[in-house]
Design a protein around this motif. Structure first.
Motif, PDB file in Angstrom:
ATOM      1  N   CYS A  48      -6.008 122.239  22.079  1.00 60.75           N
ATOM      2  CA  CYS A  48      -6.055 121.242  21.017  1.00 60.75           C
ATOM      3  C   CYS A  48      -7.464 120.643  20.936  1.00 60.75           C
ATOM      4  N   ALA A  49      -8.030 120.587  19.747  1.00 61.94           N
ATOM      5  CA  ALA A  49      -9.359 119.975  19.585  1.00 61.94           C
ATOM      6  C   ALA A  49      -9.544 119.508  18.150  1.00 61.94           C
ATOM      7  N   GLY A  50     -10.366 118.471  17.988  1.00 60.30           N
ATOM      8  CA  GLY A  50     -10.694 117.978  16.641  1.00 60.30           C
ATOM      9  C   GLY A  50     -10.186 116.579  16.341  1.00 60.30           C
ATOM     10  N   LEU A  51      -9.384 116.007  17.252  1.00 58.25           N
ATOM     11  CA  LEU A  51      -8.762 114.711  16.945  1.00 58.25           C
ATOM     12  C   LEU A  51      -9.803 113.626  16.660  1.00 58.25           C
ATOM     13  N   GLU A  52     -10.905 113.619  17.407  1.00 57.39           N
ATOM     14  CA  GLU A  52     -11.914 112.575  17.187  1.00 57.39           C
ATOM     15  C   GLU A  52     -12.433 112.615  15.748  1.00 57.39           C
ATOM     16  N   GLN A  53     -12.638 113.815  15.208  1.00 61.39           N
ATOM     17  CA  GLN A  53     -13.124 113.930  13.830  1.00 61.39           C
ATOM     18  C   GLN A  53     -12.030 113.584  12.820  1.00 61.39           C
ATOM     19  N   VAL A  54     -10.777 113.848  13.164  1.00 56.16           N
ATOM     20  CA  VAL A  54      -9.672 113.412  12.290  1.00 56.16           C
ATOM     21  C   VAL A  54      -9.661 111.880  12.227  1.00 56.16           C
ATOM     22  N   ILE A  55      -9.844 111.253  13.373  1.00 55.55           N
ATOM     23  CA  ILE A  55      -9.854 109.782  13.415  1.00 55.55           C
ATOM     24  C   ILE A  55     -10.988 109.239  12.535  1.00 55.55           C
ATOM     25  N   ASP A  56     -12.189 109.820  12.668  1.00 56.83           N
ATOM     26  CA  ASP A  56     -13.320 109.386  11.832  1.00 56.83           C
ATOM     27  C   ASP A  56     -12.988 109.534  10.347  1.00 56.83           C
ATOM     28  N   TYR A  57     -12.383 110.659  10.018  1.00 50.43           N
ATOM     29  CA  TYR A  57     -12.029 110.917   8.619  1.00 50.43           C
ATOM     30  C   TYR A  57     -11.071 109.853   8.085  1.00 50.43           C
ATOM     31  N   ILE A  58     -10.017 109.575   8.857  1.00 55.22           N
ATOM     32  CA  ILE A  58      -9.005 108.602   8.401  1.00 55.22           C
ATOM     33  C   ILE A  58      -9.632 107.208   8.278  1.00 55.22           C
ATOM     34  N   LYS A  59     -10.448 106.846   9.272  1.00 56.26           N
ATOM     35  CA  LYS A  59     -11.082 105.517   9.238  1.00 56.26           C
ATOM     36  C   LYS A  59     -11.963 105.342   8.008  1.00 56.26           C
ATOM     37  N   ASN A  60     -12.617 106.416   7.591  1.00 54.16           N
ATOM     38  CA  ASN A  60     -13.597 106.317   6.506  1.00 54.16           C
ATOM     39  C   ASN A  60     -13.043 106.674   5.130  1.00 54.16           C
ATOM     40  N   LEU A  61     -11.729 106.872   5.048  1.00 55.44           N
ATOM     41  CA  LEU A  61     -11.131 107.225   3.759  1.00 55.44           C
ATOM     42  C   LEU A  61     -11.349 106.093   2.770  1.00 55.44           C
ATOM     43  N   ASN A  62     -12.029 106.398   1.695  1.00 54.56           N
ATOM     44  CA  ASN A  62     -12.123 105.413   0.627  1.00 54.56           C
ATOM     45  C   ASN A  62     -12.780 106.047  -0.585  1.00 54.56           C
ATOM     46  N   PHE A  63     -12.213 105.771  -1.770  1.00 46.89           N
ATOM     47  CA  PHE A  63     -12.724 106.362  -3.007  1.00 46.89           C
ATOM     48  C   PHE A  63     -13.829 105.471  -3.554  1.00 46.89           C
TER      49      PHE A  63
END
Lengths: 483, 483
Positions: A48-63
């Motif tokens: 399993c790998a990539g969770l840290e980048q998923v977290i960054d993505y979710i935190k920065n979600l904004n239109f």
């Protein structure tokens, strides 16, 4: 990857479906699972790998204003919906299996619990990030296994599928067990060891090979690996390297690490010949590094043939997972909350049986054999189920249900694999450093039987359903078939 | 891809070699060529893509304070050299074949003329960018060819090797001939068509399939493609779609584009059955879109079997170029300027014959047959060579030199393929839009014989050396073998 810019990194249909839910006033909480159907390269497990980048993505979600303006220009979104998007943020919960964990097919590795509009939007980017890093971490783990203790250096940046693939691929490769990467940006961003030697152009920019080697040795005595195949490995490269090593030592200086690198020709033959020449000259501690289109299969064969190689630079095959360049992670609806706040399990049928999903709000328990500490099975169950390891546990294959194993009470231990990552839109998880993840991954692999780590036709770990989950799934399937 | 952050996207050895040149006070101008050795997927040609991103990379090259600080921490770079880096910018010339061009193995597709320290640094990122986009553009071109006029939609973001691979892969796919992409960010950044339908989760979030279809048709009458395989394609999906189409038309409304999408099962059988059902219900203009692990081979076979499919969504196999996920572009030293300002050709020998390079400051002429306008051959020659197409031209294979073709004067035309992109560090080239590149690429493919475009065992276009270049190469090889 520009963190601010990933909100539109999604498939158009996520947005058109979101607008559909918006128009229907339909925004109940749902559960989506990320899972995959098969290990890459017929491996016995995945990493399993990539969770840290998923977290960054979710935190920065904004239109942003520009994002909304672009979407307006497509002519398919209403002003009401665009207004909703301009205030969008993620408000849901996420659970995930930590990075570096060993994972198996069909089990949820990440779970999103959120209003359907939010849960739908994040599908694509979550899959893009996890699919890529799980793939490369798993491939790296195979290559590292084949090297049987020798260090594997990740050298693939120039053949990666774009800058991110090189960068996050290097991250995943370190998680999977590589000792370092040539990628300087990865070194900077993830605090991992960077490594390298020199190229043919270094040699060619000097009047001759000897002068080029000598210049390099003077400059980098702490780590002096000379590339010996620019003109002729055994007639020119190795003798010139030996001459430089000898002169260097005769002048009273000392190398840190030193040796040669082979980058073409038959690596088994050349390494054995070069070893002999180096040893005869008294340089028994000179390392021999090899590169040139290596993968775990060639590496395994070269080791079998007694190649005298201590260190391996692996490029294209690792950074692209060349023989299996995709990880089939999917994101599937598992449950919808009803007006009483209860999650109603949902199932997706398919003409392709392996595409049928597991319904409900689930979690994973890993079942370890108590004596050996090795993994016996993974159990997919409902999130509210509990198990008492002092009691007997019956494991059975969810397809071939006659295949059963009874684990006597007291003979096994259980560990819940998913941890909370977001709660009500707030991140409540601190990602470990990449080095810590890599250390944890080594421990994780120690919990596997050798039979599961084998490169070819490994033993597959059982991934079973709890009896309650099995019953719910069976009933849902029967209902659909009746209809 | 964060433009500001790519300076350290390089292999460590580029920086250690740079420091070596710096210490030696060795910074003469050199020429490096980018070329590749074989077309991916045994194709008859490749498509050039990625130059715009290479230009952005070169323009934004600069070592920030943080970059220098990170490098200092590695303990292998001197303060003098770090000071040099902090003032670094690219001051050289770059020539390249424009994006969307048809290209062939062994010919330079990009050429860097710069002081060796600069030319060395940019190797890795240039290769990362070009290798990725050339690969996906070429794969897309194959898939488009197999579709024989049907539209191909790029649907692979979730299986791409990270965010950039999805983004720049979509760009390359459009250049290679795809009609659109599901990737919204690619649509925004590159002004290309974005496309999509809905997912299984849309259907599953409604009480039943009919209600889900009806809601979608009400929302998106201009582009209403209904996914029919959530429960059972022929028993449930297609009949429900027909019911919705019928009710919609009976209510006096009109669709723009409408139809169904198949995403599992046997696409040949299901599409023919669905076509029959749609036609019998009077919906002869309903389109049938197919997805589910398509590639050019399956697409070719489905067309051969008369599958009733008008539109294709291609994901994993296209965005990763699954059967050949790397493009082997390399960056090799071709010449070094001497103190008189003359470029002295350099050659790299190798145990592997196909790795021997072409020396000197070179360019490419494409040779067209005058009558047909089709490509006859590419000619690699020195940059200062000129040819008069009213005179006879002798083409010969540089390996199998007995294979000769004489082009009579007047029977052919010539076109120089490389254009100046940077001069003295200034960009003097304006990249066309992606749409313009895609249009140009279609024209480029029209200049190929059908025999070269064939998916299987295509005719390979000759890439020959000018007699002068051939002589120089031969002499350099003889010199090395003598030594």
């Amino acid at each position: 990857m520009n963190k601010q810019d990933l909100t539109l990194l999604t498939d158009l249909y996520e947005l058109t479906m979101m607008q559909g839910y918006y128009v229907k006033g339909q925004n109940e909480k749902v559960i989506f699972d990320v899972f995959f159907r098969a290990n890459p390269c017929n491996n016995g497990y995945s990493i399993c790998a990539g969770l840290e980048q998923v977290i960054d993505y979710i935190k920065n979600l904004n239109f942003t204003y520009e994002d909304v303006d672009y979407l307006r220009g497509l002519g398919i979104f209403s002003e009401d919906f665009l207004h909703y998007l301009s205030g969008f943020h993620f408000s849901g919960d996420i659970y995930a299996i930590p990075e570096g964990s060993v994972i198996f097919p069909k089990e949820p590795i990440l779970k999103v619990i959120a209003p359907i509009m939010e849960a739908q939007l994040v599908e694509t980017a979550i899959l893009t990030i996890l699919n890529h890093q799980c793939l490369i971490a798993t491939k790296a783990s195979r290559v590292v296994y084949a090297a049987n203790g020798d260090g594997i250096m990740e050298f693939g940046l120039r053949r990666a599928q774009g800058p991110d693939a090189g960068l996050y691929g290097a991250r995943a490769a370190i998680i999977g067990g590589c000792v370092g990467t040539s990628n300087v940006l990865a070194g900077q961003l993830f605090d991992v060891p960077v490594m390298g030697t020199h190229a043919h152009s270094w040699i060619m920019s000097f009047p001759d090979e000897y002068t080029a080697f000598k210049a390099y040795a003077d400059l980098y005595p702490d780590n002096c690996t000379l590339l010996v195949d620019t003109y002729d490995t055994l007639k020119s490269g190795v003798p010139n390297a030996i001459r430089v090593f000898r002169e260097f030592k005769e002048s009273g200086r000392k190398f840190g690490k030193y040796g040669i690198r082979l980058d073409s020709g038959d690596l088994a033959y050349l390494s054995k010949q070069a070893r002999k020449m180096l040893d005869e000259a008294g340089f028994t501690d000179a390392t021999i590094t090899a590169s040139n289109d290596l993968d775990e299969y060639l590496l395994h064969d070269l080791k079998m043939q007694g190649a005298a190689i201590n260190s391996w630079g692996v490029g294209t095959h690792l950074i692209t997972s060349k023989d299996c360049p995709s990880f089939g992670g999917v994101y599937k609806l598992a449950a919808i909350q009803n007006s009483e706040g209860e999650f109603i399990p949902k199932i997706k049928i398919s003409e392709n049986t392996e595409k049928i999903t597991n319904p409900g709000n689930k979690t994973i328990y890993r079942v370890y054999e108590k004596d050996s500490g090795k993994v016996k099975a993974d159990l997919i169950c409902f999130a509210d189920e509990t198990f008492d390891p002092s009691e007997d546990m019956l494991l059975f294959d969810p397809i071939e249900t006659w295949k059963k194993t009874k684990m006597p009470g007291g003979s096994y231990t259980l560990r819940e694999m998913m941890v909370p990552v977001f709660r009500n839109g707030e991140c409540i998880y601190q990602s470990p450093s990449v080095k810590e993840i890599a250390d944890y991954c080594r421990q994780e692999k120690d919990s596997l039987w050798e039979e599961t780590k084998r490169l070819f036709y490994p033993h597959q770990i059982y991934v079973d359903l709890s009896p309650r989950l099995y019953e719910v799934k069976k009933n849902l399937l029967d209902q659909v078939n009746k209809a």
